[in-house]
Write a protein that holds these residues in place. Structure first.
Motif, short mmCIF file in Angstrom:
data_model
loop_
_atom_site.label_atom_id
_atom_site.label_comp_id
_atom_site.label_asym_id
_atom_site.label_seq_id
_atom_site.Cartn_x
_atom_site.Cartn_y
_atom_site.Cartn_z
N ALA A 1 -64.95 38.32 6.19
CA ALA A 1 -65.63 38.92 7.42
C ALA A 1 -64.57 39.66 8.20
O ALA A 1 -65.19 40.77 8.83
N ARG A 2 -63.49 39.57 8.47
CA ARG A 2 -62.79 40.37 9.45
C ARG A 2 -62.41 41.88 8.69
O ARG A 2 -62.60 42.74 9.47
N ALA A 3 -62.25 41.75 7.35
CA ALA A 3 -62.14 42.96 6.68
C ALA A 3 -63.43 43.92 6.71
O ALA A 3 -63.26 45.26 7.11
N PHE B 1 -70.41 41.39 15.60
CA PHE B 1 -71.77 40.67 15.46
C PHE B 1 -71.93 39.72 14.42
O PHE B 1 -72.18 38.46 14.30
N LYS B 2 -71.32 40.16 13.14
CA LYS B 2 -71.58 39.43 11.81
C LYS B 2 -70.42 38.36 11.81
O LYS B 2 -70.53 37.27 11.71
N MET B 3 -69.34 38.63 12.58
CA MET B 3 -68.25 37.48 12.85
C MET B 3 -68.79 36.45 13.70
O MET B 3 -68.41 35.32 13.62
N PHE B 4 -69.30 37.19 14.67
CA PHE B 4 -69.96 35.78 15.77
C PHE B 4 -71.08 35.08 15.09
O PHE B 4 -71.12 33.68 15.35
N GLU B 5 -71.90 35.43 14.26
CA GLU B 5 -72.83 34.70 13.37
C GLU B 5 -72.13 33.71 12.38
O GLU B 5 -72.35 32.63 12.33
N LEU B 6 -70.87 34.42 11.75
CA LEU B 6 -70.32 33.43 10.93
C LEU B 6 -69.48 32.23 11.77
O LEU B 6 -69.28 31.06 11.32
N ALA B 7 -69.11 32.65 13.00
CA ALA B 7 -68.35 31.57 13.84
C ALA B 7 -69.33 30.61 14.24
O ALA B 7 -68.89 29.42 14.22
N GLY B 8 -70.36 30.80 14.35
CA GLY B 8 -71.67 29.91 15.00
C GLY B 8 -71.94 29.06 13.55
O GLY B 8 -71.99 27.67 13.97
N GLN B 9 -71.92 29.68 12.28
CA GLN B 9 -72.08 28.60 11.08
C GLN B 9 -70.91 27.71 11.01
O GLN B 9 -71.09 26.55 10.78
N MET C 1 -62.22 32.74 14.63
CA MET C 1 -63.36 33.93 14.50
C MET C 1 -63.54 34.28 16.15
O MET C 1 -63.46 35.41 16.38
N TYR C 2 -63.81 33.30 16.92
CA TYR C 2 -63.88 33.67 18.30
C TYR C 2 -62.81 34.49 18.91
O TYR C 2 -62.92 35.27 19.67
N GLN C 3 -61.51 34.08 18.60
CA GLN C 3 -60.37 34.64 19.17
C GLN C 3 -60.34 35.97 18.62
O GLN C 3 -59.89 36.83 19.51
N TYR C 4 -60.53 36.19 17.39
CA TYR C 4 -60.78 37.59 16.89
C TYR C 4 -61.46 38.58 17.62
O TYR C 4 -61.25 39.50 17.98
N ILE C 5 -62.71 37.96 17.91
CA ILE C 5 -63.80 38.87 18.63
C ILE C 5 -63.10 39.09 19.92
O ILE C 5 -63.34 40.54 20.58
N MET C 6 -62.40 38.27 20.64
CA MET C 6 -62.04 38.59 21.94
C MET C 6 -60.77 39.46 21.84
O MET C 6 -60.64 40.39 22.79
N GLU C 7 -60.13 39.49 20.88
CA GLU C 7 -59.05 40.31 20.77
C GLU C 7 -59.51 41.91 20.17
O GLU C 7 -58.77 42.68 20.86
N GLU C 8 -60.45 41.90 19.37
CA GLU C 8 -60.87 43.21 18.73
C GLU C 8 -61.66 43.87 19.82
O GLU C 8 -61.58 45.20 19.93
N TRP D 1 -67.30 30.15 23.62
CA TRP D 1 -67.20 29.41 22.46
C TRP D 1 -66.05 29.04 22.03
O TRP D 1 -65.81 28.24 21.07
N LEU D 2 -64.96 29.88 22.03
CA LEU D 2 -63.57 29.63 21.81
C LEU D 2 -63.18 28.32 22.40
O LEU D 2 -62.59 27.49 21.81
N ILE D 3 -63.44 28.44 23.71
CA ILE D 3 -62.94 27.03 24.59
C ILE D 3 -63.61 25.88 23.99
O ILE D 3 -63.27 24.77 23.59
#
Length: 557
Positions: free
Chosen positions: A247-249, A259-267, A280-287, A300-302
């Motif tokens: 998903a990251r790639a 957005f797709k990463m956020f969906e996967l993180a929820g799953q 995954m949440y950390q990745y979204i915050m950093e990117e 959601w990371l917390i």
């Protein structure tokens, strides 16, 4: 005069049809009884009419083959071919007759000619393909489909038909090639996913699928379909770590803004894989620090970290305090808004259930209610939390009032039933068993199965263990320990359950005590002790209602 002629013709036709139907039924009866000579005689008579011959074709041919009258069968089929030149399946019947009569070489030559002829016309392809399936000649069906594909110069023609044929031949690598090719071109994710779910089972097949998808991704990295199928495949295996890598790639390659990463993180979070949801949440915050998902990912990371802390035993209070600090920083940075009130709620529950800071928790929940605006459902959820906290404070009347408020406010919603269930449990915790059971009996008809099942189980527990003086005392002791578990006082509850079991080993509650203890031990990862209690239920209380549940839980463990 014309009217009389038409009526006469109509009556004659009806009469002929009636006679045909009677003779056909009689022939069929003879065939079923094994009187093939009699059946053949009638079928031969009927076959003299071209139209009737088409109707009795399969039955007459089967009869002649049963009689091994191959000469008559050959003559009949050649007549059918002559009279129905556009029906290729009759020619296939003749080829099969050669095979049955021992002329395999001629039969094979005829099949080859038929494939060559049919491959030029799609209608013939479908007709001959059906014949090959009925004759269990799937390899010839594949040859036919590939020949038609080659002649059409379309490299993808008949892909789903070939996929089906390869599946019948157990050539699942070739099946997957066709399925993935079709899926990619049509973007039909559902077809590909259903095919994989139904047919790729063994470790060897799964390894083959993964290697194929990796190869396709490497060959065409800009095509997202295969990557998305691979991500989906990993989620089916609950392998969210490898799903995250793909998903990251994909996110970076297609600039998907997370957005797709956020969906996967929820799953991942829903599957209780909090470690990978955190990544995954950390990745979204950093990117995407300035993206619209940043505040949600941060919260959601917390929460993912919180779930990790809460499910790692023994629970580290210092980590709980650090989580509260992270929630406080989030509120300080973003402010109290409808987007952050969930963070306030989580912070309050940590204070209440893990640090026993009950008054502080109540204060935070009040702030969350104020900041929720018009979100009445959220406000009522906070009221349920307040009710729970007042139970921790040993103020059950406050809890009852709050639960009843929510029950009234959310009468048409699932939350109202949750409030009613909480009230029933409160009465149970405080020894008001009759009142608790009255509420639970109403909840047995709840709209959600989970609430209905919980109500039924607790109702049965009370019903089976109250009524006599000794039962009331035992049940009161049991419910008090259940309250300790609700308060997250696991170690204390296990000690008390041990003592209770020794006291009531021969009581109707004995298996319930072991069951509650086993499940509490599982919560804090003391697996071996939990297994011992489950085995105790199976060995010594095998006829009680919890034996099946114990066996199932033991199998899962």
């Amino acid at each position: 005069m014309n009217s009389i002629i038409r009526k006469t013709i109509f009556i004659a036709l009806v009469s002929c049809l009636a006679v045909f139907s009677q003779e056909l039924d009689l022939a069929s009866t003879y065939f079923k009884q094994g009187e093939y000579d009699k059946a053949a005689e009638i079928y031969k008579k009927l076959s003299a009419n071209k139209d009737q011959a088409r109707l009795i074709h399969n039955e007459y041919l089967a009869t002649l083959i049963k009689l091994k009258d191959f000469a008559t069968a050959d003559k009949f089929l050649r007549s059918q071919i002559k009279n129905n030149s556009n029906q290729i399946s009759y020619k296939a019947d003749l080829a099969q007759l050669f095979e049955i009569s021992g002329k395999s070489e001629i039969a094979n030559q005829e099949y080859e000619k038929l494939i060559e002829e049919a491959a030029k016309v799609d209608a013939y392809v479908y007709e001959l393909q059906n014949f090959f399936y009925k004759a269990n000649k799937i390899d010839l069906a594949v040859k036919l489909l590939l020949s038609s594909r080659s002649k059409s110069k379309d490299p993808f023609k008949f892909d789903t038909q070939l996929a089906r044929a390869y599946l019948y031949l157990d050539q699942k690598d070739k099946m997957l090639e066709e399925v993935l090719g079709f899926g990619q071109r049509s973007k039909n994710y559902a077809y590909v996913q259903a095919t994989i779910q139904d047919n790729i089972k063994s470790d060897k097949e799964i390894d083959m699928l993964e290697k194929m998808l990796y190869a396709k991704i490497q060959a065409d990295p800009n095509e997202s379909f295969n990557t998305e199928i691979l991500i989906w495949h990993f989620t089916q295996k609950a392998d969210y770590g490898r799903a995250f890598i793909q998903a990251r790639a994909l996110d970076r390659r297609l600039k998907l803004a997370g957005f797709k990463m956020f969906e996967l993180a929820g799953q991942s979070f829903s599957a209780k894989d909090f470690k990978n949801s955190s990544k995954m949440y950390q990745y979204i915050m950093e990117e995407y620090p300035d993206g619209e998902l940043y505040p949600y990912a941060r919260r959601w990371l917390i929460q993912s970290k919180e779930e990790l802390v809460k499910t790692t035993f023994p629970i580290d209070n210092q980590q709980i305090k650090e989580l509260i600090g992270q929630y406080q920083q989030l509120i300080a940075d973003v402010g109290i808004t409808p987007k952050t009130v969930d963070a306030l709620r989580n912070m309050a529950l940590l204070n209440a259930f893990y640090l026993q800071e009950h008054d502080r928790a109540i204060e935070i929940l009040q702030s969350a209610i104020t900041g929720a605006g018009n979100n009445q459902k959220f406000k009522d959820q906070c009221k349920l939390d307040l009710g729970d906290i007042y139970i921790l404070k040993d103020e059950p009347w406050e809890s009852t009032l709050l639960y009843m408020q929510v029950e009234k406010s959310q009468r048409e919603d699932n939350l109202g039933e949750i409030a009613k269930l909480k009230n029933a449990k409160l009465q149970y915790y405080t020894g008001q068993f009759e009142l608790s059971k009255e509420i639970l009996d109403v909840l047995k008809k709840a709209t959600t199965r989970e609430i209905s099942n919980d109500a039924m189980q607790l109702s049965l527990l009370i019903q089976d263990n109250t009524g006599l003086d000794t039962s009331e005392v035992a049940m009161a002791d049991f419910s008090k320990i259940d309250l300790l578990i609700f308060q997250n006082r696991y170690e204390e509850s296990i000690v008390k359950l041990d003592a209770l079991f020794k006291k009531y080993k021969s009581h109707s509650l004995a298996d319930e005590i072991l069951w509650l203890k086993a499940n509490t031990l599982l919560k804090i990862n003391r697996i071996d002790e939990a297994v011992a209690d489950l085995k105790n239920i199976l060995e010594n209380y095998k006829y009680d209602i919890l034996a099946d549940d114990a066996l199932y839980t033991l199998a899962k463990v």
